[in-house]
Design a protein around this motif. Structure first.
Motif, mmCIF file in Angstrom:
data_model
loop_
_atom_site.group_PDB
_atom_site.id
_atom_site.type_symbol
_atom_site.label_atom_id
_atom_site.label_comp_id
_atom_site.label_asym_id
_atom_site.label_seq_id
_atom_site.Cartn_x
_atom_site.Cartn_y
_atom_site.Cartn_z
ATOM 1 N N SER A 65 -1.186 77.710 -20.674
ATOM 2 C CA SER A 65 -0.092 78.195 -21.525
ATOM 3 C C SER A 65 -0.041 77.485 -22.870
ATOM 4 C CB SER A 65 1.233 78.009 -20.801
ATOM 5 O OG SER A 65 1.448 76.641 -20.509
ATOM 6 N N GLY A 66 -0.948 76.531 -23.101
ATOM 7 C CA GLY A 66 -0.956 75.742 -24.332
ATOM 8 C C GLY A 66 -0.405 74.360 -24.064
ATOM 9 N N GLY A 67 -0.825 73.429 -24.852
ATOM 10 C CA GLY A 67 -0.373 72.052 -24.684
ATOM 11 C C GLY A 67 -1.202 71.314 -23.655
ATOM 12 N N GLU A 68 -0.830 70.084 -23.429
ATOM 13 C CA GLU A 68 -1.545 69.211 -22.507
ATOM 14 C C GLU A 68 -0.552 68.441 -21.664
ATOM 15 O OE1 GLU A 68 -3.854 66.494 -24.863
ATOM 16 O OE2 GLU A 68 -5.324 68.012 -25.381
ATOM 17 N N ILE A 69 -1.020 68.011 -20.523
ATOM 18 C CA ILE A 69 -0.246 67.117 -19.673
ATOM 19 C C ILE A 69 -1.212 66.074 -19.136
ATOM 20 C CG2 ILE A 69 -0.491 68.478 -17.557
ATOM 21 C CD1 ILE A 69 2.525 67.768 -17.035
ATOM 22 N N THR A 70 -0.730 64.843 -19.001
ATOM 23 C CA THR A 70 -1.572 63.754 -18.538
ATOM 24 C C THR A 70 -1.049 63.225 -17.211
ATOM 25 O OG1 THR A 70 -2.082 63.121 -20.809
ATOM 26 C CG2 THR A 70 -2.483 61.469 -19.117
ATOM 27 N N SER A 71 -1.956 62.990 -16.287
ATOM 28 C CA SER A 71 -1.606 62.446 -14.983
ATOM 29 C C SER A 71 -2.391 61.168 -14.754
ATOM 30 C CB SER A 71 -1.956 63.459 -13.888
ATOM 31 O OG SER A 71 -1.693 62.919 -12.613
ATOM 32 N N VAL A 72 -1.743 60.181 -14.155
ATOM 33 C CA VAL A 72 -2.424 58.963 -13.749
ATOM 34 C C VAL A 72 -2.508 58.998 -12.225
ATOM 35 C CG1 VAL A 72 -2.371 56.446 -13.692
ATOM 36 C CG2 VAL A 72 -1.619 57.668 -15.746
ATOM 37 N N ILE A 73 -3.740 59.064 -11.713
ATOM 38 C CA ILE A 73 -3.979 59.117 -10.282
ATOM 39 C C ILE A 73 -5.016 58.052 -9.933
ATOM 40 C CG2 ILE A 73 -3.359 61.550 -10.079
ATOM 41 C CD1 ILE A 73 -6.322 62.265 -10.065
ATOM 42 N N THR A 74 -5.239 57.847 -8.669
ATOM 43 C CA THR A 74 -6.220 56.840 -8.286
ATOM 44 C C THR A 74 -7.639 57.327 -8.578
ATOM 45 O OG1 THR A 74 -6.433 57.628 -6.016
ATOM 46 C CG2 THR A 74 -4.735 55.952 -6.437
ATOM 47 N N LYS A 75 -8.515 56.363 -8.771
ATOM 48 C CA LYS A 75 -9.933 56.657 -8.970
ATOM 49 C C LYS A 75 -10.475 57.399 -7.750
ATOM 50 C CE LYS A 75 -14.295 54.177 -9.569
ATOM 51 N NZ LYS A 75 -14.911 52.854 -9.671
ATOM 52 N N LYS A 76 -10.033 56.998 -6.567
ATOM 53 C CA LYS A 76 -10.456 57.630 -5.314
ATOM 54 C C LYS A 76 -10.020 59.096 -5.277
ATOM 55 C CE LYS A 76 -12.268 57.171 -1.189
ATOM 56 N NZ LYS A 76 -13.695 56.939 -1.012
ATOM 57 N N ALA A 77 -8.825 59.405 -5.781
ATOM 58 C CA ALA A 77 -8.351 60.793 -5.811
ATOM 59 C C ALA A 77 -9.236 61.652 -6.711
ATOM 60 C CB ALA A 77 -6.897 60.849 -6.277
ATOM 61 N N VAL A 78 -9.662 61.094 -7.841
ATOM 62 C CA VAL A 78 -10.578 61.813 -8.740
ATOM 63 C C VAL A 78 -11.865 62.146 -7.992
ATOM 64 C CG1 VAL A 78 -12.006 61.620 -10.820
ATOM 65 C CG2 VAL A 78 -9.628 60.848 -10.869
ATOM 66 N N GLU A 79 -12.382 61.169 -7.263
ATOM 67 C CA GLU A 79 -13.611 61.378 -6.495
ATOM 68 C C GLU A 79 -13.409 62.391 -5.380
ATOM 69 O OE1 GLU A 79 -14.472 57.387 -5.203
ATOM 70 O OE2 GLU A 79 -15.030 56.738 -7.225
ATOM 71 N N ASN A 80 -12.315 62.260 -4.615
ATOM 72 C CA ASN A 80 -12.048 63.163 -3.490
ATOM 73 C C ASN A 80 -11.845 64.607 -3.940
ATOM 74 O OD1 ASN A 80 -12.226 61.077 -1.651
ATOM 75 N ND2 ASN A 80 -10.025 60.767 -1.499
ATOM 76 N N LEU A 81 -11.228 64.796 -5.107
ATOM 77 C CA LEU A 81 -10.988 66.144 -5.631
ATOM 78 C C LEU A 81 -12.207 66.698 -6.371
ATOM 79 C CD1 LEU A 81 -7.356 65.619 -6.981
ATOM 80 C CD2 LEU A 81 -8.027 67.006 -5.004
ATOM 81 N N GLY A 82 -13.176 65.847 -6.607
ATOM 82 C CA GLY A 82 -14.371 66.293 -7.336
ATOM 83 C C GLY A 82 -14.049 66.698 -8.763
ATOM 84 N N LEU A 83 -13.117 65.971 -9.392
ATOM 85 C CA LEU A 83 -12.693 66.322 -10.740
ATOM 86 C C LEU A 83 -13.793 66.049 -11.760
ATOM 87 C CD1 LEU A 83 -8.999 65.065 -10.891
ATOM 88 C CD2 LEU A 83 -9.864 67.335 -10.303
ATOM 89 N N THR A 84 -13.995 67.027 -12.623
ATOM 90 C CA THR A 84 -14.930 66.912 -13.734
ATOM 91 C C THR A 84 -14.317 67.637 -14.923
ATOM 92 O OG1 THR A 84 -16.080 68.929 -13.057
ATOM 93 C CG2 THR A 84 -17.002 66.845 -12.284
ATOM 94 N N VAL A 85 -14.756 67.288 -16.110
ATOM 95 C CA VAL A 85 -14.267 67.978 -17.314
ATOM 96 C C VAL A 85 -14.619 69.459 -17.200
ATOM 97 C CG1 VAL A 85 -14.542 68.176 -19.810
ATOM 98 C CG2 VAL A 85 -14.382 65.916 -18.754
ATOM 99 N N GLY A 86 -13.625 70.312 -17.477
ATOM 100 C CA GLY A 86 -13.818 71.753 -17.410
ATOM 101 C C GLY A 86 -13.401 72.385 -16.093
ATOM 102 N N LYS A 87 -13.146 71.571 -15.070
ATOM 103 C CA LYS A 87 -12.765 72.091 -13.755
ATOM 104 C C LYS A 87 -11.362 72.679 -13.802
ATOM 105 C CE LYS A 87 -12.535 71.017 -8.889
ATOM 106 N NZ LYS A 87 -13.672 70.929 -8.004
ATOM 107 N N LYS A 88 -11.171 73.825 -13.171
ATOM 108 C CA LYS A 88 -9.870 74.478 -13.070
ATOM 109 C C LYS A 88 -9.000 73.693 -12.089
ATOM 110 C CE LYS A 88 -7.036 78.054 -13.341
ATOM 111 N NZ LYS A 88 -6.233 78.284 -14.508
ATOM 112 N N VAL A 89 -7.792 73.334 -12.519
ATOM 113 C CA VAL A 89 -6.871 72.546 -11.700
ATOM 114 C C VAL A 89 -5.443 73.045 -11.904
ATOM 115 C CG1 VAL A 89 -8.286 70.448 -11.729
ATOM 116 C CG2 VAL A 89 -6.575 70.799 -13.508
#
Length: 69
Positions: free
Chosen positions: A31-55
């Motif tokens: 919808s426009g704009g940005e939001i920032t989240s602080v999560i654990t490094k392990k959560a990034v790994e478990n979710l398989g987050l990468t730049v460009g991934k739909k979330v």
């Protein structure tokens, strides 16, 4: 996936800054704009987050404040 949270904001991962324990994930909202989240490094790994991934940024709060100038 079904969630009870009403505030589900679709977007794509714009940037990930990984620290020793936590990571800062910037999401470009559809919808426009940005939001920032602080999560654990392990959560990034478990979710398989990468730049460009739909979330979804899911906001669950018991209180929302309103302010004026």
């Amino acid at each position: 996936m079904k969630l009870s949270a009403r505030n589900q904001l679709p977007g794509k991962v714009k940037k990930i800054d990984i620290g020793v324990i936590n990571a800062e994930v910037v999401i470009a909202l559809d919808s426009g704009g940005e939001i920032t989240s602080v999560i654990t490094k392990k959560a990034v790994e478990n979710l398989g987050l990468t730049v460009g991934k739909k979330v979804y940024a899911v906001v669950k709060s018991t209180e929302v404040m309103v302010a004026i100038d």
